[in-house]
Design a protein around this motif. Sequence first.
Motif, short mmCIF file in Angstrom:
data_model
loop_
_atom_site.label_atom_id
_atom_site.label_comp_id
_atom_site.label_asym_id
_atom_site.label_seq_id
_atom_site.Cartn_x
_atom_site.Cartn_y
_atom_site.Cartn_z
N ASN A 154 2.69 2.26 -3.21
CA ASN A 154 1.40 2.72 -4.38
C ASN A 154 1.25 4.08 -4.65
O ASN A 154 0.74 4.61 -3.43
CB ASN A 154 -0.36 1.97 -4.13
N PRO A 155 1.19 4.68 -5.87
CA PRO A 155 0.73 6.23 -5.85
C PRO A 155 -0.60 6.99 -5.64
O PRO A 155 -0.20 8.18 -4.20
CB PRO A 155 1.15 6.50 -7.38
N LEU A 156 -1.44 5.93 -4.92
CA LEU A 156 -2.53 6.65 -4.34
C LEU A 156 -2.45 6.55 -3.03
O LEU A 156 -3.90 6.44 -2.67
CB LEU A 156 -3.82 6.27 -5.73
N GLN B 227 -1.03 13.42 -6.83
CA GLN B 227 -0.90 11.91 -6.22
C GLN B 227 0.04 11.13 -7.00
O GLN B 227 0.88 10.03 -6.92
CB GLN B 227 -1.95 11.51 -5.56
N MET B 228 -1.09 10.94 -8.38
CA MET B 228 -0.12 9.96 -9.14
C MET B 228 0.74 10.70 -10.08
O MET B 228 2.09 9.29 -10.36
CB MET B 228 -1.43 10.29 -10.30
N VAL C 2 0.97 -1.42 0.22
CA VAL C 2 0.23 0.03 0.21
C VAL C 2 0.76 1.60 0.28
O VAL C 2 0.60 2.40 -0.80
CB VAL C 2 -0.75 -0.10 0.94
N LEU D 261 -6.44 6.66 -0.84
CA LEU D 261 -7.38 5.78 -0.78
C LEU D 261 -7.16 5.29 0.65
O LEU D 261 -8.75 4.75 1.22
CB LEU D 261 -6.49 4.36 -0.98
N VAL E 215 -5.70 14.96 -7.07
CA VAL E 215 -4.81 13.29 -7.77
C VAL E 215 -4.03 13.57 -8.66
O VAL E 215 -3.07 12.31 -8.54
CB VAL E 215 -6.65 12.86 -8.77
#
Lengths: 198, 389
Positions: free
Chosen positions: A63-65, A124-125, A60, A69, A121
Motif C-alpha cells: 500500500n502506498p500509504l 508517499q502517495m 499492507v 499507517l 503525504v
Amino acid sequence: MGISQSTLNLTQSEVDEVHKYCDSILTAGEIESLYRRFRSLDKSHKGFLGAEELVRIPEVALNPLSHRLCVILDGSNFKEFCDLVASFSPAASPQRRYMFLLQFLDIDGDGVIGVSDIIHVLRQMAGTYLDENLLEDVANAMLVEAASLSSGGKQTSSGNAAKELPGGVPLAGISLDILEKAVSSAVHDLWVEIPRAW
Amino acid sequence: MLFTSKSQQELAALHLLERTSEERARSGSGAASLPNPKKREGMDVAAKAPVLSAFMQGLINPLSDGAASVVDDSFSCCFQSQPYEPWNWNFYLFPLWCVGVVVRHGFLFPIRLLSLLLGMVLFIVSFTVANNAISDVTKRKRIESSLIVFMCNVFVWSWTGVVRFHGPQPSRGAKVFVANHTSMIDFIVLESLFPFAVIMQKHGGWVGWFQTRILNAIGCIYFDRTDSSDRAVVAKRIKEHVHASGSNPLLIFPEGTCVNNEHCVMFKRSAFDLDVPVCPIAIKYNKTFVDAFWNSKRESFTMHLYKLMTSWAVVADVWFLEPMEKLQDESSIDFAARVQKMIAERANLRVVPWDGMYKYVAPKPETRERRRRAFAELMKSSLQKEKKP
C-alpha cells in the motif's frame, strides 16, 4: 477438544470499555473479531502493535500509504486499534471520518494540514513520480484552493470563485472545516468491512 | 520450492489488488445507495478546487484499502490454524470429554510412542545392516526404499492415520508428482504408500538426522531457504534426477510452505518447467479430531507430532489426479496455475494469489509503484486543469 480457552477471550466489561472508548461505533461482535485479529497481528504478545509486524503483511507492504499507517498504528494497544478501525466503520459519522483524515494528514500534529504535511503525504502517495519542485506547486495550489473554499462560503453570490484563484493568498494550513468541504462526498468511500465474530 | 518469478509475483499481487477494489466497489454500491445529499456539493468542490479534491479522491481509496488489510488480509488467513470449538460444555459431555483426555494421553499416547520407538529401532538397525551388508546397489536401494515405506507406515500408525487413497496408485512410470502442502506429515502419508524422492527444506534436530542419514537413500533433495545461491544448485539436481533412469519419482510441494489446508497459495513454477508430465496429488485432512496444519513458526515438529499422537485419529483423503502435460503455447506459470486449480478444486481449497515466500521475505513493490504512478498522473492533470480553468 479442549476446555474453552477463556483467557483468550474478552470479558464483558472489557468489551464494554472498548465499546465506550470508540464512541459506541463498534458492536460487541466486531470487537470480538478485531480482538482475534489484534492477537494475531501482535505476534510476540506484547499487548501493542509494532510497525515491523504490520509491514510483514504483504497487502499492507504494497500500500502506498503503508508507512504513515504503520506510524499511526505503531505502539497502539487494543483500545487504540479499535478506535482507529471505528473511524472506518460504516456506522461512523462523517464528522468522525473527517477528524480521522485530519489526524492522518496532520503529520506534525499542529492541528492543521500545512505545506510540509502535504508534501510528506504526496511523497508517499506518488513516490518518485512527482518532481520535488512539483510537490511544492501542488501543495501551494491546494492551499490557495483551500483559501478560496473557506472564503467561498461567505461570498455566496459569486459562483465563479475559481476565476479569482490565481492571485489568491494561500492558507497556512487546512483546518477541519475546510477539509470537510474539500472531501465532502468522497468521505463516503472511506470505509472498511469489519468482520463480526457472530 | 524456492524459485520465484518476478513477473508471476507481480501478476499475483496485481490480481489481488484488482480483486479488493472490485469487492469494495461491489459492496460500496450498498453504501452509495444511502442518502447522499452531499453529492452535488462534491461536484462543485471538484470544479472550484480541482487539485485539492483530486488529492483527497486519490488518497481515500488507498487509505481504505490499507485499513482493510490491517483489519483482515487474505495472506495471513492462509496460515491460521482452525480455532477450537469446545464441545465439553454440559454435564454429560464433560465427563465424557475427561474420559477422552485420559484415554488419549494416558493410554493411547504411551502405546503409540512405544510402538513408534520400537519401529524406529527396528528400522534403524535393519537400515544400517542393509546399508553395510548389501553390495548390489539396485538391490540395496530397493530394500532401503521399502524400509523407509515401512517406517512411514509406523509413523502413520502412531497417529492412527486413517488415510483413504483415491485414484490410480503411483508407479515408477511417472516422474514428477506435485501436492498441496499442509504439514511435514504430508510427506509421511504419501511415503507410506510409495517411496517418492522429496524436495524439502533442510531441518535441524532429529528430523535433520533422518534427512542426512536415511532419506538420501531414496534420492531426496534438500534446500536451504536462507541461502539464495542454493537455488541454482537445487534446480540442477532436480533436472538431473528427473532425467536419470531408475530414479524414484519426484514429489514436489510447489507451494513451498505449509498452508492451513483451507487455502492454496501460489504454485512455484520450477516443477512445471521440467518438460515431463506432472501428476497432481490433492490432500485434504479432516479437522474433526485434530488440525493437521503445522504452523512451523508457532510449534516445533516434535510438538506437532505430539499433538497428532494424542488425538483420536488423523483422517485424510488423498486423491491421485490425472497426469497433466504442458500445452503447446502454455507458459510454465499458466501450467502451474492450471494444476493448482485442479488440486484446489479436488481438495476444496480457496486459491489465493500470494506467494507463500512472503512469510519469509517482503513482496516486490511493483504494484505499489503502479498506484504511485497513477496518483502522480492524477495530481499532474489536476494542476493542468487549474492553470487553465
